[in-house]
Structure formats: C-alpha cells, structure tokens
Write a protein that holds these residues in place. Structure first.
Motif, PDB file in Angstrom:
ATOM      1  N   GLY A 143      45.475 -85.719-119.136  1.00  0.00           N
ATOM      2  CA  GLY A 143      44.542 -84.298-119.982  1.00  0.00           C
ATOM      3  C   GLY A 143      45.782 -83.626-119.343  1.00  0.00           C
ATOM      4  O   GLY A 143      47.102 -83.861-119.614  1.00  0.00           O
ATOM      5  N   SER A 144      45.379 -82.440-119.478  1.00  0.00           N
ATOM      6  CA  SER A 144      46.659 -81.191-118.527  1.00  0.00           C
ATOM      7  C   SER A 144      45.543 -80.296-117.967  1.00  0.00           C
ATOM      8  O   SER A 144      45.084 -79.798-117.992  1.00  0.00           O
ATOM      9  CB  SER A 144      47.240 -81.339-120.004  1.00  0.00           C
ATOM     10  N   THR A 160      41.688 -79.334-126.397  1.00  0.00           N
ATOM     11  CA  THR A 160      41.380 -80.607-126.464  1.00  0.00           C
ATOM     12  C   THR A 160      41.820 -81.569-126.015  1.00  0.00           C
ATOM     13  O   THR A 160      40.846 -82.268-125.375  1.00  0.00           O
ATOM     14  CB  THR A 160      42.527 -81.283-127.348  1.00  0.00           C
ATOM     15  N   LYS A 161      41.942 -80.521-124.508  1.00  0.00           N
ATOM     16  CA  LYS A 161      42.842 -81.487-123.264  1.00  0.00           C
ATOM     17  C   LYS A 161      41.061 -81.178-122.123  1.00  0.00           C
ATOM     18  O   LYS A 161      41.006 -81.952-121.470  1.00  0.00           O
ATOM     19  CB  LYS A 161      43.993 -80.674-122.548  1.00  0.00           C
ATOM     20  N   HIS A 162      40.562 -80.096-122.323  1.00  0.00           N
ATOM     21  CA  HIS A 162      39.486 -79.807-121.705  1.00  0.00           C
ATOM     22  C   HIS A 162      38.399 -80.987-122.679  1.00  0.00           C
ATOM     23  O   HIS A 162      37.478 -80.957-121.205  1.00  0.00           O
ATOM     24  CB  HIS A 162      39.116 -78.484-122.122  1.00  0.00           C
ATOM     25  N   ALA A 163      38.363 -80.938-123.341  1.00  0.00           N
ATOM     26  CA  ALA A 163      37.321 -82.610-123.652  1.00  0.00           C
ATOM     27  C   ALA A 163      37.806 -83.253-123.127  1.00  0.00           C
ATOM     28  O   ALA A 163      36.598 -84.242-123.300  1.00  0.00           O
ATOM     29  CB  ALA A 163      37.602 -82.398-125.071  1.00  0.00           C
ATOM     30  N   ILE A 164      39.262 -83.810-122.940  1.00  0.00           N
ATOM     31  CA  ILE A 164      39.125 -85.347-122.290  1.00  0.00           C
ATOM     32  C   ILE A 164      39.081 -84.917-120.626  1.00  0.00           C
ATOM     33  O   ILE A 164      38.839 -85.759-120.638  1.00  0.00           O
ATOM     34  CB  ILE A 164      40.931 -85.435-122.553  1.00  0.00           C
ATOM     35  N   GLY A 188      51.511 -79.908-115.307  1.00  0.00           N
ATOM     36  CA  GLY A 188      51.822 -78.923-116.384  1.00  0.00           C
ATOM     37  C   GLY A 188      52.828 -79.564-116.914  1.00  0.00           C
ATOM     38  O   GLY A 188      52.990 -80.624-117.655  1.00  0.00           O
ATOM     39  N   PRO A 189      53.990 -78.619-117.659  1.00  0.00           N
ATOM     40  CA  PRO A 189      55.055 -78.660-118.054  1.00  0.00           C
ATOM     41  C   PRO A 189      56.087 -80.067-117.726  1.00  0.00           C
ATOM     42  O   PRO A 189      56.919 -80.172-116.553  1.00  0.00           O
ATOM     43  CB  PRO A 189      56.294 -77.610-118.223  1.00  0.00           C
ATOM     44  N   ARG A 231      39.889 -90.378-108.514  1.00  0.00           N
ATOM     45  CA  ARG A 231      39.522 -89.402-108.957  1.00  0.00           C
ATOM     46  C   ARG A 231      39.994 -88.906-110.558  1.00  0.00           C
ATOM     47  O   ARG A 231      40.127 -88.315-111.867  1.00  0.00           O
ATOM     48  CB  ARG A 231      38.161 -88.407-108.939  1.00  0.00           C
ATOM     49  N   GLU A 232      41.178 -87.641-109.604  1.00  0.00           N
ATOM     50  CA  GLU A 232      42.460 -87.444-110.198  1.00  0.00           C
ATOM     51  C   GLU A 232      43.813 -87.030-110.406  1.00  0.00           C
ATOM     52  O   GLU A 232      43.919 -87.526-109.088  1.00  0.00           O
ATOM     53  CB  GLU A 232      41.672 -85.536-110.548  1.00  0.00           C
ATOM     54  N   MET A 233      44.657 -87.037-110.627  1.00  0.00           N
ATOM     55  CA  MET A 233      45.741 -86.936-110.395  1.00  0.00           C
ATOM     56  C   MET A 233      46.733 -85.810-111.070  1.00  0.00           C
ATOM     57  O   MET A 233      46.524 -85.350-111.807  1.00  0.00           O
ATOM     58  CB  MET A 233      47.018 -88.234-110.873  1.00  0.00           C
ATOM     59  N   ASP A 234      46.941 -84.471-109.753  1.00  0.00           N
ATOM     60  CA  ASP A 234      47.049 -83.512-110.991  1.00  0.00           C
ATOM     61  C   ASP A 234      48.099 -82.938-110.461  1.00  0.00           C
ATOM     62  O   ASP A 234      48.678 -83.190-109.328  1.00  0.00           O
ATOM     63  CB  ASP A 234      46.077 -81.755-110.243  1.00  0.00           C
ATOM     64  N   ARG A 235      49.256 -82.280-111.119  1.00  0.00           N
ATOM     65  CA  ARG A 235      50.601 -82.106-110.269  1.00  0.00           C
ATOM     66  C   ARG A 235      51.788 -80.799-111.751  1.00  0.00           C
ATOM     67  O   ARG A 235      50.597 -81.163-112.887  1.00  0.00           O
ATOM     68  CB  ARG A 235      51.636 -83.306-111.231  1.00  0.00           C
ATOM     69  N   PRO A 236      51.800 -80.649-111.902  1.00  0.00           N
ATOM     70  CA  PRO A 236      52.288 -80.456-109.837  1.00  0.00           C
ATOM     71  C   PRO A 236      50.692 -79.440-108.732  1.00  0.00           C
ATOM     72  O   PRO A 236      50.425 -78.658-109.686  1.00  0.00           O
ATOM     73  CB  PRO A 236      53.624 -78.793-109.244  1.00  0.00           C
TER      74      PRO A 236
END
Length: 264
Positions: A143-144, A160-164, A188-189, A231-236
């Motif tokens: 996602g993003s 599109t990323k919200h949809a994912i 993130g970037p 469930r999720e991996m969020d970076r940074p």
C-alpha cells in the motif's frame, strides 16, 4: 544463513528493479524460490542469473504487462501450470503520476487503476483458491502512507492505495480461518525509479530526499514478515504516527501541513 524459506515459492510482481528486485534477493537469501513478474523480461533474466549464482536457488521469470488484465490472467495460469502451487504472493508492482486532477491525463489515471488496483485484485483472485485449498499461504499487498493521508496532486494515486488498504483489511478477515495471512505494507517515499515517472521535474524527490527509505532495507523487513500473522507494516514509524493523527484530526492537519503537502 538460516534457510527459513527453503522450498517456498514466492510470487513477486514489479520485480525488475527497486523494492521488487531486493525482495527477490532476500527471498533467495533465505532459501525461497522467487517467481518474478515484470514487463522487462531482459532485466529479470539478469537478476535471475545473479541470484542463482549467489544463492544456488532456482529463480523463475515471467513477462507481463500488468495493465493488460487478460495477459496477466494468462501469465498467472501459466505460473500455476508450471509450478502447481504457490506459498506467497507479494503484490509489489505500482505506478504513480503526480498531477492535479484538472491537469491530469486520462491514460495515466487508467494505468494507475489498472496496475495498482486491478492487477493486485487479479493476482489475489487467481491465487487465493489455491492458498485456501492448501490451508496456508501469505498475501502481502504494498500500500502506501498516501493511502492513509492524501495530499494534493496525488488524488488518483492515493485513491488506488486507499483501495488496496481497504481490500486487504476485508480479505484478511476472510482468509484467516483458512490459515492464509494478509499483510499490508504502507510506505512513505522510497528511493527508487518510481519518482522518475510520478514527477519528472524531480522537485518532489528533491524535497523529500532526506527522509526517503532505502529499498534494500524495506525489502529485507518485508521478507522478514513472510508467514508471520502481521496486519500491517508501516514505515517510517514517524510518518505512520502522523497519518494516524491525521485520521483523527484531518482538518487540523491539512491546515498545519498545507505547505508540506504542496511540495509535489
């Protein structure tokens, strides 16, 4: 090196460069068999040769334009004919184009929808029955942070990323009873070629270069989550905290961060 993925077949889309290429390397380093998909078959063959020589594991390459749904469906069917089964799918392929909606090109919009959403849906639709039947597997969708916190000039990409993210959240609950894990990776970037297409002026990449994630490190962390019920991996992490706050106080954050949001 512990071969914790030995014998596992991992499908990776968008694997000719950037995060996808490093995913292939780290999967192979842990003993897995990368199944690589990209439009750039010649690049995939070079990656295949390098990985096979270094890690002594088979690497499989398939050419597909993920914007072409019928082609992608046919390639997925070929993959199952060749391999019989898969253990994990990493829907990594993605494209972006940063434009204001009134200045955007419809072909760019269609490509983002086709590659970022439909191709991931197609991969899941075709592979999930096999994963459910074997009662094990893992689907990782890239996602993003943009899917959680939209900014100007990224309306379609963010959508599109919200949809994912939404798709993955529902899919996770559906697949869990069958032993199939679903993880969303929200980044993130990242320092990849993505921005050459998304913003050819280079202004946005220059503005965020100090905070850009390294694709090798990101890929390493993603591979470490394989076959873990995450469930999720969020970076940074700091950006994830910001997006969480944004969801609670959207108007406040849009006002406070308007100058940052408009750097595209």
């Amino acid at each position: 090196m512990k071969k914790i993925l030995k014998g596992k077949k991992i499908l990776i889309t968008g694997s000719s460069n950037g995060i996808g290429m490093y995913l292939a390397i780290h999967v192979a380093g842990k003993g897995g068999e990368p199944i690589l998909v990209s439009r750039s078959i010649n690049k995939l063959r070079i990656i295949k040769d390098i990985i096979e020589k270094k890690y002594d594991v088979p690497v499989h390459c398939y050419e597909a334009d993920l914007a072409d749904d019928q082609m992608w469906k046919d390639v997925l069917q070929s993959i199952f004919l060749d391999h019989g089964s898969l253990d994990a799918v990493i829907n990594n392929a993605g494209v972006g184009k940063f434009d204001a909606v009134n200045e955007s090109n419809w072909n760019d919009i269609e490509q983002m929808i086709s590659v970022n959403i439909r191709a991931a849906f197609r991969a899941t639709y075709e592979t999930l029955p096999y994963l459910i039947e074997q009662r094990r597997g893992h689907i990782i969708n890239i996602g993003s942070q943009s899917g959680k916190m939209a900014t100007p000039k990224s309306a379609v990409y963010s959508a599109t990323k919200h949809a994912i993210i939404g798709y993955s959240n529902a899919l996770r609950m559906e697949a869990e009873p069958y032993g199939v894990y679903v993880t969303t990776v929200n980044l993130g970037p990242v320092k990849t070629d993505f921005f050459q297409n998304a913003d050819p002026t280079g202004k946005y990449e220059k503005a965020v270069q100090k905070i850009m994630l390294q694709p090798n490190q990101v890929a390493r962390e993603i591979v470490q989550t394989l076959f873990v019920p995450k469930r999720e991996m969020d970076r940074p992490v700091w950006m994830d905290l910001g997006s969480r706050c944004y969801q609670v106080y959207p108007s406040l954050f849009e006002t406070l961060l308007s100058s940052q949001f408009n750097k595209k």
